[in-house]
Structures are given as C-alpha cells and as structure tokens.
Design a protein around this motif. Structure first.
Motif, PDB file in Angstrom:
ATOM      1  N   ALA A 134      49.555 117.133  32.442  1.00  0.00           N
ATOM      2  CA  ALA A 134      49.738 115.850  31.749  1.00  0.00           C
ATOM      3  C   ALA A 134      49.471 115.997  30.250  1.00  0.00           C
ATOM      4  N   VAL A 135      48.473 116.793  29.876  1.00  0.00           N
ATOM      5  CA  VAL A 135      48.107 116.959  28.463  1.00  0.00           C
ATOM      6  C   VAL A 135      49.203 117.684  27.698  1.00  0.00           C
ATOM      7  N   VAL A 136      49.766 118.740  28.275  1.00  0.00           N
ATOM      8  CA  VAL A 136      50.813 119.527  27.611  1.00  0.00           C
ATOM      9  C   VAL A 136      51.999 118.631  27.232  1.00  0.00           C
ATOM     10  N   GLY A 137      52.330 117.670  28.064  1.00  0.00           N
ATOM     11  CA  GLY A 137      53.434 116.760  27.785  1.00  0.00           C
ATOM     12  C   GLY A 137      53.165 115.827  26.617  1.00  0.00           C
ATOM     13  N   ARG A 138      51.895 115.677  26.220  1.00  0.00           N
ATOM     14  CA  ARG A 138      51.544 114.770  25.123  1.00  0.00           C
ATOM     15  C   ARG A 138      51.450 115.480  23.766  1.00  0.00           C
ATOM     16  N   LEU A 139      51.651 116.785  23.742  1.00  0.00           N
ATOM     17  CA  LEU A 139      51.564 117.531  22.482  1.00  0.00           C
ATOM     18  C   LEU A 139      52.810 117.269  21.634  1.00  0.00           C
ATOM     19  N   PRO A 140      52.673 117.291  20.316  1.00  0.00           N
ATOM     20  CA  PRO A 140      53.825 117.054  19.437  1.00  0.00           C
ATOM     21  C   PRO A 140      54.722 118.291  19.305  1.00  0.00           C
ATOM     22  N   PHE A 141      54.393 119.370  19.983  1.00  0.00           N
ATOM     23  CA  PHE A 141      55.213 120.577  19.983  1.00  0.00           C
ATOM     24  C   PHE A 141      55.264 121.119  21.409  1.00  0.00           C
ATOM     25  N   SER A 142      56.133 122.057  21.638  1.00  0.00           N
ATOM     26  CA  SER A 142      56.376 122.542  22.992  1.00  0.00           C
ATOM     27  C   SER A 142      55.506 123.755  23.316  1.00  0.00           C
ATOM     28  N   VAL A 143      54.775 123.642  24.428  1.00  0.00           N
ATOM     29  CA  VAL A 143      54.055 124.790  24.977  1.00  0.00           C
ATOM     30  C   VAL A 143      54.408 124.886  26.452  1.00  0.00           C
ATOM     31  N   LYS A 144      54.261 126.090  26.988  1.00  0.00           N
ATOM     32  CA  LYS A 144      54.632 126.327  28.376  1.00  0.00           C
ATOM     33  C   LYS A 144      53.369 126.355  29.240  1.00  0.00           C
ATOM     34  N   LEU A 145      53.424 125.739  30.405  1.00  0.00           N
ATOM     35  CA  LEU A 145      52.330 125.779  31.365  1.00  0.00           C
ATOM     36  C   LEU A 145      52.590 126.958  32.307  1.00  0.00           C
ATOM     37  N   SER A 146      51.699 127.917  32.318  1.00  0.00           N
ATOM     38  CA  SER A 146      51.861 129.117  33.139  1.00  0.00           C
ATOM     39  C   SER A 146      51.756 128.767  34.620  1.00  0.00           C
ATOM     40  N   GLU A 147      52.498 129.487  35.422  1.00  0.00           N
ATOM     41  CA  GLU A 147      52.395 129.320  36.873  1.00  0.00           C
ATOM     42  C   GLU A 147      51.150 130.030  37.410  1.00  0.00           C
ATOM     43  N   LYS A 148      50.646 130.960  36.639  1.00  0.00           N
ATOM     44  CA  LYS A 148      49.470 131.737  37.035  1.00  0.00           C
ATOM     45  C   LYS A 148      48.210 131.017  36.542  1.00  0.00           C
ATOM     46  N   ASP A 149      47.205 130.914  37.421  1.00  0.00           N
ATOM     47  CA  ASP A 149      45.943 130.283  37.043  1.00  0.00           C
ATOM     48  C   ASP A 149      45.095 131.229  36.185  1.00  0.00           C
ATOM     49  N   ALA A 150      44.352 130.650  35.269  1.00  0.00           N
ATOM     50  CA  ALA A 150      43.406 131.426  34.458  1.00  0.00           C
ATOM     51  C   ALA A 150      42.205 131.788  35.314  1.00  0.00           C
ATOM     52  N   ASP A 151      41.586 132.885  34.987  1.00  0.00           N
ATOM     53  CA  ASP A 151      40.387 133.316  35.693  1.00  0.00           C
ATOM     54  C   ASP A 151      39.181 132.598  35.066  1.00  0.00           C
ATOM     55  N   ALA A 152      39.084 131.306  35.329  1.00  0.00           N
ATOM     56  CA  ALA A 152      38.014 130.480  34.770  1.00  0.00           C
ATOM     57  C   ALA A 152      37.718 129.358  35.747  1.00  0.00           C
ATOM     58  N   GLU A 153      36.490 128.881  35.705  1.00  0.00           N
ATOM     59  CA  GLU A 153      36.089 127.778  36.574  1.00  0.00           C
ATOM     60  C   GLU A 153      36.726 126.473  36.124  1.00  0.00           C
ATOM     61  N   ALA A 154      36.820 126.310  34.805  1.00  0.00           N
ATOM     62  CA  ALA A 154      37.397 125.084  34.239  1.00  0.00           C
ATOM     63  C   ALA A 154      37.939 125.396  32.857  1.00  0.00           C
ATOM     64  N   GLY A 155      38.922 124.618  32.414  1.00  0.00           N
ATOM     65  CA  GLY A 155      39.512 124.833  31.097  1.00  0.00           C
ATOM     66  C   GLY A 155      40.809 125.608  31.203  1.00  0.00           C
ATOM     67  N   PHE A 156      41.085 126.427  30.202  1.00  0.00           N
ATOM     68  CA  PHE A 156      42.350 127.172  30.186  1.00  0.00           C
ATOM     69  C   PHE A 156      42.253 128.362  29.250  1.00  0.00           C
ATOM     70  N   VAL A 157      43.262 129.231  29.337  1.00  0.00           N
ATOM     71  CA  VAL A 157      43.429 130.338  28.400  1.00  0.00           C
ATOM     72  C   VAL A 157      44.758 130.119  27.706  1.00  0.00           C
ATOM     73  N   LEU A 158      44.770 130.301  26.404  1.00  0.00           N
ATOM     74  CA  LEU A 158      45.961 130.074  25.600  1.00  0.00           C
ATOM     75  C   LEU A 158      46.524 131.432  25.175  1.00  0.00           C
ATOM     76  N   TYR A 159      47.790 131.666  25.495  1.00  0.00           N
ATOM     77  CA  TYR A 159      48.461 132.915  25.134  1.00  0.00           C
ATOM     78  C   TYR A 159      49.516 132.612  24.083  1.00  0.00           C
ATOM     79  N   GLY A 160      49.456 133.360  22.975  1.00  0.00           N
ATOM     80  CA  GLY A 160      50.441 133.179  21.916  1.00  0.00           C
ATOM     81  C   GLY A 160      51.047 134.519  21.569  1.00  0.00           C
ATOM     82  N   SER A 161      51.780 134.534  20.513  1.00  0.00           N
ATOM     83  CA  SER A 161      52.445 135.750  20.062  1.00  0.00           C
ATOM     84  C   SER A 161      51.387 136.701  19.489  1.00  0.00           C
ATOM     85  N   GLY A 162      50.924 137.625  20.308  1.00  0.00           N
ATOM     86  CA  GLY A 162      49.946 138.620  19.859  1.00  0.00           C
ATOM     87  C   GLY A 162      48.495 138.188  19.956  1.00  0.00           C
ATOM     88  N   TYR A 163      48.202 137.103  20.593  1.00  0.00           N
ATOM     89  CA  TYR A 163      46.801 136.689  20.734  1.00  0.00           C
ATOM     90  C   TYR A 163      46.563 135.979  22.058  1.00  0.00           C
TER      91      TYR A 163
END
Length: 190
Positions: A134-163
């Motif tokens: 739901a949050v990704v859809g509210r951003l003013p720019f486009s990001v992709k929601l990964s089908e793979k879950d992050a190895d975390a209890e809560a929150g997320f991991v952000l992958y960008g070009s080289g980081y």
C-alpha cells in the motif's frame, strides 16, 4: 719486721690489684652499658625504619586495593547502566514491532521518501509485505515491490543501482540508538 713488710707489701699489692680489678670491672660494665645503649638505639632506629617501611608498603597495598575496588565499582556501574540502556532500546524495538498499521505505514512512507529513488526495488519483511504494498503505491515515483521477502523481522531492504539499504526495524533502531544513546543515558542517569 721483715715479714710485716712483706705482708704490708702483699696487702698493698692485693689492694692495688683489687682496685685495678674493680676499675677494670667498672670500665667493662660501662663499656657493656655503652654497647647496650648503642645497640638499643640502633635497634630502635631499625625498628622505626622498619615501621615506616611497613606503613608505607601497607599504604601502597591499601591504596592499590582501594583503586582496584573503585575501578571495579565503576565497571559494575557502567555494566548496570549499559544493561538498563539495552533494556530501554529493547523495549523501544518491541514497541516498534507493535506499531499499528497506520503508524507503520507513515513510518515506511517517510523512510522511502527519504531513501528511495525511482526504479529502486523494495524487499519487504514477510510481516510487512501488505503494508509496504500500500505504501509503495503512494510514492510520487515508481519503485518495484520484490517478490522475495527480506531477511528481517520487520521493515524492508531497499535495492538500488549499486547499493542496498537496510531499512529493517532493527536497522532503524540501531541508527536511532547511535544518534540518541547519549541523550537517553543523560535522561536515565541525571
């Protein structure tokens, strides 16, 4: 008269010998007394010096023990303070995990607006997948929601070009702790 003179001579010789013996005995006793007094003074000086050395060594030992005890006390105090601070941040983490969806969404949106760029990929923790969808859809720019879950209890991991940015709740709290631990200690230990 011859015998009487001899007897007188013998008496005088014996008297002189007795006087000389008495004088030698008195001189010997005086010499012994001088030696006794000299030895007693030497013993007293050595005893006084030994007492000073004992007192100095005792003081060094006692001061060393006191210093070690004070250091151990400070270490124990620091350990107790560290445990208390750890407990505060553990409780804060537990409270982060209990955030209601609305507040959790607002937190994630704020982080994504600050950290994400167009075309980044968000890998959500399993527990936060729907919230992040739901949050990704509210951003003013486009990001992709990964089908793979992050190895975390809560929150997320952000992958960008080289980081890769760890935006898990643990990482958020770790960053907060780095920034605020001194202030928290100041509040707890005034």
């Amino acid at each position: 008269m011859g015998n009487e003179s001899a007897v007188n001579l013998i008496d005088r010789i014996l008297a002189d010998a007795n006087a000389a013996a008495q004088k030698a005995l008195a001189d010997a006793e005086a010499s012994c007394n001088d030696i006794r007094e000299s030895n007693a003074a030497l013993i007293a000086r050595k005893a006084e010096q030994a007492e000073r050395e004992r007192a100095q060594r005792s003081s060094v030992i006692v001061n060393g023990c006191r210093t070690r005890a004070e250091l151990d006390g400070r270490k124990e105090t620091l350990r107790a303070k560290r445990t208390l601070i750890d407990g505060v941040f553990d409780e804060a983490y537990a409270n982060l995990l209990k955030l209601p969806v609305q507040k959790r969404s607002a937190l994630f949106l704020s982080i994504l607006q600050k950290e994400a760029q167009a075309n980044d990929t968000v890998a959500p923790a399993k527990a936060d997948r729907e919230t992040l969808r739901a949050v990704v859809g509210r951003l003013p720019f486009s990001v992709k929601l990964s089908e793979k879950d992050a190895d975390a209890e809560a929150g997320f991991v952000l992958y960008g070009s080289g980081y890769e940015k760890d935006c898990s709740m643990k990482a958020i709290l770790r960053e907060l702790r780095d920034a605020e631990e001194t202030n928290v200690a100041g509040i707890l230990f005034r």
